[in-house]
Design a protein around this motif. Structure first.
Motif, PDB file in Angstrom:
ATOM      1  N   GLY A  25      -4.699  12.780  -1.857  1.00  0.00           N
ATOM      2  CA  GLY A  25      -5.719  13.663  -1.930  1.00  0.00           C
ATOM      3  C   GLY A  25      -6.488  13.952  -3.275  1.00  0.00           C
ATOM      4  N   LEU A  26      -6.536  12.837  -4.091  1.00  0.00           N
ATOM      5  CA  LEU A  26      -7.293  13.164  -5.373  1.00  0.00           C
ATOM      6  C   LEU A  26      -8.710  12.620  -5.243  1.00  0.00           C
ATOM      7  CD1 LEU A  26      -6.806  14.179  -8.438  1.00  0.00           C
ATOM      8  CD2 LEU A  26      -5.995  11.709  -8.831  1.00  0.00           C
ATOM      9  N   PHE A  74      -3.682  13.476 -13.602  1.00  0.00           N
ATOM     10  CA  PHE A  74      -4.511  12.249 -13.903  1.00  0.00           C
ATOM     11  C   PHE A  74      -5.913  12.773 -13.128  1.00  0.00           C
ATOM     12  CE2 PHE A  74      -0.625   9.858 -14.387  1.00  0.00           C
ATOM     13  CZ  PHE A  74      -1.107   8.997 -15.313  1.00  0.00           C
ATOM     14  N   SER A  75      -6.982  12.108 -13.526  1.00  0.00           N
ATOM     15  CA  SER A  75      -8.218  12.017 -12.954  1.00  0.00           C
ATOM     16  C   SER A  75      -8.068  11.201 -11.950  1.00  0.00           C
ATOM     17  CB  SER A  75      -9.274  11.839 -13.965  1.00  0.00           C
ATOM     18  OG  SER A  75      -9.216  10.657 -14.616  1.00  0.00           O
ATOM     19  N   ARG A  76      -9.063  10.952 -10.892  1.00  0.00           N
ATOM     20  CA  ARG A  76      -9.046  10.093  -9.737  1.00  0.00           C
ATOM     21  C   ARG A  76      -9.162   8.533 -10.335  1.00  0.00           C
ATOM     22  NH1 ARG A  76      -9.914   9.024  -4.606  1.00  0.00           N
ATOM     23  NH2 ARG A  76     -11.211   7.145  -4.132  1.00  0.00           N
ATOM     24  N   SER A  77     -10.159   8.488 -11.326  1.00  0.00           N
ATOM     25  CA  SER A  77     -10.284   7.064 -11.889  1.00  0.00           C
ATOM     26  C   SER A  77      -9.103   6.869 -12.702  1.00  0.00           C
ATOM     27  CB  SER A  77     -11.717   7.017 -12.752  1.00  0.00           C
ATOM     28  OG  SER A  77     -11.644   8.096 -13.767  1.00  0.00           O
ATOM     29  N   GLY A  78      -8.717   7.802 -13.665  1.00  0.00           N
ATOM     30  CA  GLY A  78      -7.525   7.374 -14.299  1.00  0.00           C
ATOM     31  C   GLY A  78      -6.344   6.958 -13.359  1.00  0.00           C
ATOM     32  N   LEU A  79      -5.837   7.441 -12.547  1.00  0.00           N
ATOM     33  CA  LEU A  79      -4.953   7.191 -11.583  1.00  0.00           C
ATOM     34  C   LEU A  79      -4.933   5.765 -11.174  1.00  0.00           C
ATOM     35  CD1 LEU A  79      -2.091   7.988 -10.517  1.00  0.00           C
ATOM     36  CD2 LEU A  79      -3.125   9.259  -8.673  1.00  0.00           C
ATOM     37  N   ILE A  80      -6.480   5.733 -10.743  1.00  0.00           N
ATOM     38  CA  ILE A  80      -6.756   4.377 -10.104  1.00  0.00           C
ATOM     39  C   ILE A  80      -6.422   3.262 -11.069  1.00  0.00           C
ATOM     40  CG2 ILE A  80      -8.637   2.833  -9.257  1.00  0.00           C
ATOM     41  CD1 ILE A  80      -9.394   5.163  -7.642  1.00  0.00           C
ATOM     42  N   GLN A  81      -6.854   3.422 -12.168  1.00  0.00           N
ATOM     43  CA  GLN A  81      -6.490   2.329 -13.549  1.00  0.00           C
ATOM     44  C   GLN A  81      -5.040   2.159 -13.785  1.00  0.00           C
ATOM     45  OE1 GLN A  81      -8.786   3.784 -16.866  1.00  0.00           O
ATOM     46  NE2 GLN A  81     -10.892   3.395 -15.985  1.00  0.00           N
ATOM     47  N   GLN A  82      -4.396   3.426 -13.771  1.00  0.00           N
ATOM     48  CA  GLN A  82      -2.788   3.370 -13.874  1.00  0.00           C
ATOM     49  C   GLN A  82      -2.277   2.567 -12.884  1.00  0.00           C
ATOM     50  OE1 GLN A  82      -1.320   4.340 -16.771  1.00  0.00           O
ATOM     51  NE2 GLN A  82       0.726   3.444 -15.783  1.00  0.00           N
ATOM     52  N   LEU A  83      -2.594   2.685 -11.654  1.00  0.00           N
ATOM     53  CA  LEU A  83      -2.264   1.988 -10.755  1.00  0.00           C
ATOM     54  C   LEU A  83      -2.331   0.379 -10.750  1.00  0.00           C
ATOM     55  CD1 LEU A  83      -2.470   4.315  -7.489  1.00  0.00           C
ATOM     56  CD2 LEU A  83      -0.328   3.739  -8.713  1.00  0.00           C
ATOM     57  N   GLU A  84      -3.637   0.082 -11.077  1.00  0.00           N
ATOM     58  CA  GLU A  84      -4.137  -1.096 -11.395  1.00  0.00           C
ATOM     59  C   GLU A  84      -3.321  -1.829 -12.562  1.00  0.00           C
ATOM     60  OE1 GLU A  84      -8.359  -0.807 -11.829  1.00  0.00           O
ATOM     61  OE2 GLU A  84      -8.601  -1.190  -9.768  1.00  0.00           O
ATOM     62  N   PHE A  85      -3.009  -0.953 -13.587  1.00  0.00           N
ATOM     63  CA  PHE A  85      -2.136  -1.383 -14.640  1.00  0.00           C
ATOM     64  C   PHE A  85      -0.602  -1.811 -14.204  1.00  0.00           C
ATOM     65  CE2 PHE A  85       0.852  -0.416 -17.996  1.00  0.00           C
ATOM     66  CZ  PHE A  85       0.375  -1.203 -18.842  1.00  0.00           C
ATOM     67  N   GLU A 127      -8.426  -2.243  -4.418  1.00  0.00           N
ATOM     68  CA  GLU A 127      -8.003  -1.475  -2.919  1.00  0.00           C
ATOM     69  C   GLU A 127      -6.999  -0.930  -2.697  1.00  0.00           C
ATOM     70  OE1 GLU A 127      -8.406  -3.206   1.675  1.00  0.00           O
ATOM     71  OE2 GLU A 127      -8.455  -4.863  -0.100  1.00  0.00           O
ATOM     72  N   ASP A 128      -5.776  -1.338  -3.083  1.00  0.00           N
ATOM     73  CA  ASP A 128      -4.534  -0.735  -2.820  1.00  0.00           C
ATOM     74  C   ASP A 128      -4.469   0.615  -3.538  1.00  0.00           C
ATOM     75  OD1 ASP A 128      -3.821  -2.435  -0.895  1.00  0.00           O
ATOM     76  OD2 ASP A 128      -2.277  -3.642  -2.216  1.00  0.00           O
ATOM     77  N   ALA A 129      -4.892   0.518  -4.783  1.00  0.00           N
ATOM     78  CA  ALA A 129      -4.960   1.672  -6.063  1.00  0.00           C
ATOM     79  C   ALA A 129      -5.843   2.874  -5.258  1.00  0.00           C
ATOM     80  CB  ALA A 129      -5.231   1.318  -7.081  1.00  0.00           C
ATOM     81  N   THR A 130      -7.080   2.554  -4.889  1.00  0.00           N
ATOM     82  CA  THR A 130      -7.964   3.388  -4.376  1.00  0.00           C
ATOM     83  C   THR A 130      -7.177   4.100  -2.996  1.00  0.00           C
ATOM     84  OG1 THR A 130      -9.833   2.007  -5.272  1.00  0.00           O
ATOM     85  CG2 THR A 130     -10.531   3.501  -3.550  1.00  0.00           C
ATOM     86  N   TYR A 131      -6.910   3.093  -2.128  1.00  0.00           N
ATOM     87  CA  TYR A 131      -6.201   3.705  -1.002  1.00  0.00           C
ATOM     88  C   TYR A 131      -5.141   4.768  -1.180  1.00  0.00           C
ATOM     89  CZ  TYR A 131      -3.270   4.034   3.223  1.00  0.00           C
ATOM     90  OH  TYR A 131      -2.500   4.151   4.209  1.00  0.00           O
ATOM     91  N   ALA A 132      -4.444   4.542  -2.242  1.00  0.00           N
ATOM     92  CA  ALA A 132      -3.135   5.512  -2.540  1.00  0.00           C
ATOM     93  C   ALA A 132      -3.699   6.638  -3.089  1.00  0.00           C
ATOM     94  CB  ALA A 132      -2.194   4.852  -3.603  1.00  0.00           C
ATOM     95  N   ARG A 179       0.835  -1.288   0.113  1.00  0.00           N
ATOM     96  CA  ARG A 179      -0.165  -0.052  -0.041  1.00  0.00           C
ATOM     97  C   ARG A 179       0.790   1.245   0.104  1.00  0.00           C
ATOM     98  NH1 ARG A 179      -5.472  -0.111   3.456  1.00  0.00           N
ATOM     99  NH2 ARG A 179      -6.681  -1.569   2.066  1.00  0.00           N
ATOM    100  N   ALA A 180       2.096   1.230   0.754  1.00  0.00           N
ATOM    101  CA  ALA A 180       3.015   2.144   0.601  1.00  0.00           C
ATOM    102  C   ALA A 180       3.695   2.451  -0.554  1.00  0.00           C
ATOM    103  CB  ALA A 180       3.905   2.061   1.971  1.00  0.00           C
ATOM    104  N   GLN A 181       3.810   1.433  -1.311  1.00  0.00           N
ATOM    105  CA  GLN A 181       4.395   1.474  -2.623  1.00  0.00           C
ATOM    106  C   GLN A 181       3.351   2.077  -3.355  1.00  0.00           C
ATOM    107  OE1 GLN A 181       7.500   0.426  -3.734  1.00  0.00           O
ATOM    108  NE2 GLN A 181       8.037   0.551  -1.581  1.00  0.00           N
ATOM    109  N   ALA A 182       2.127   1.682  -3.247  1.00  0.00           N
ATOM    110  CA  ALA A 182       1.163   2.171  -4.348  1.00  0.00           C
ATOM    111  C   ALA A 182       0.994   3.811  -4.022  1.00  0.00           C
ATOM    112  CB  ALA A 182      -0.169   1.633  -3.788  1.00  0.00           C
TER     113      ALA A 182
END
Length: 316
Positions: free
Chosen positions: A315-316, A288-299, A305-310, A272-275
């Motif tokens: 603060g996005l 990035f948009s919020r959803s776009g950054l979440i998708q990038q982290l999932e990629f 869960e970890d991407a959303t937490y990050a 999670r800290a790495q995310a």
């Protein structure tokens, strides 16, 4: 005289037997070229036959002597009978004389027979002795030959073993290029970590052939799992990774999936800290948009869960 020829015949026969086994012994007095069985037969075979014939010629004809003695005895008896026909006492005396002479003759014949048998026994003993000596000589020569062959075999085996060991030593000996490759591989490992294919590729980049590079890497007996752990730690020291992303990066470096997985799981990383770190890195150089950054982290391999937490943490 007949005894003398008998002895010469036996000596010649003994020399003949020995010469047929070892010509050089009995023909030592002759030139080297004539020390052969052919000349043994010519010299000692001929001598044996000649002396034996002379022995036969010089032997007294005992049967003729006996016959002659009996004829003489008969004539004497006849004369005595004619002369003393009228005298009975003279006849008795003549008969007694004849009987005495017959006994003496029988004694002589017995002595001659005993002498003949003794000579035949002596001849037989001499032949057996010669045969025994020949067999003993043959046995000695066979043992010597066996010893020579054993020594030659041992020498041959020793030479073959030495040759084999030399070939093995030559096979195992390092070339100068291999020695240099081993040294360079060790130098690289002293200051950074490598996978086996990665270290081989680095040595090839330095100009070593694939064979020498492979030899050097395998010669070092490296713990590739420990190298994978070190490489994983090096990556985390300057960049953020997801678990799957770090495993893929180690595989890209040449580590096996098993070694890469072992290394990543051995580090006890807070993913999670790495995310969070990776989310912040992305925002530091692009929007990035919020959803776009979440998708990038999932990629990148993080869970949703970890991407959303990050994303929440930045603060996005």
């Amino acid at each position: 005289m007949d005894d003398f020829f008998l002895i010469l015949s036996l000596i010649s026969f003994l020399a003949f037997v020995i010469g047929m086994i070892k010509p050089g012994i009995v023909l030592s007095w002759s030139p080297e070229a004539k020390r052969k069985r052919k000349y043994v037969v010519i010299y000692f075979g001929t001598a044996t036959v000649a002396f034996f014939i002379l022995f036969g010629i010089t032997t007294p004809p005992t049967k003729e002597i006996a016959v002659k003695s009996e004829v003489i005895e008969t004539e004497e008896q006849a004369e005595e009978e004619v002369k003393n026909e009228a005298e009975e006492q003279a006849k008795i005396d003549a008969e007694e004389q004849a009987k005495k002479e017959a006994e003496e003759q029988a004694k002589i014949d017995a002595e001659e027979q005993a002498k003949k048998e003794a000579e035949e026994q002596a001849k037989k003993d001499a032949e057996e002795q010669a045969k025994l000596e020949a067999e003993e000589q043959a046995k000695i020569e066979a043992e010597e030959q066996a010893k020579i062959e054993a020594d030659e075999q041992a020498k041959k085996e020793a030479e073959e073993q030495a040759k084999k060991e030399a070939e093995e030593a030559a096979k195992n000996a390092e070339t100068m290029a291999q020695t240099q490759a081993v040294q360079m591989a060790q130098d690289y490992l002293n200051y950074t970590s490598f996978s086996r294919p990665g270290l081989i590729a680095q040595l090839e980049y330095e100009g070593f052939g694939n064979a020498d590079a492979t030899y050097a890497v395998d010669k070092l007996q490296v713990d590739w799992q420990a190298q994978a752990v070190q490489t994983a730690q090096d990556y985390l020291d300057y960049s953020a990774f997801s678990r799957t992303g770090l495993i893929q990066q180690l595989e890209f470096e040449g580590f096996s999936n098993a070694d890469a997985t072992y290394a990543v799981d051995n580090l006890q990383v807070d993913w999670r800290a790495q995310a969070v770190i990776m989310a912040q890195d992305y925002l530091d150089y692009t929007a990035f948009s919020r959803s776009g950054l979440i998708q990038q982290l999932e990629f990148e391999g993080f869970s949703n869960e970890d991407a959303t937490y990050a994303v929440d943490e930045v603060g996005l």
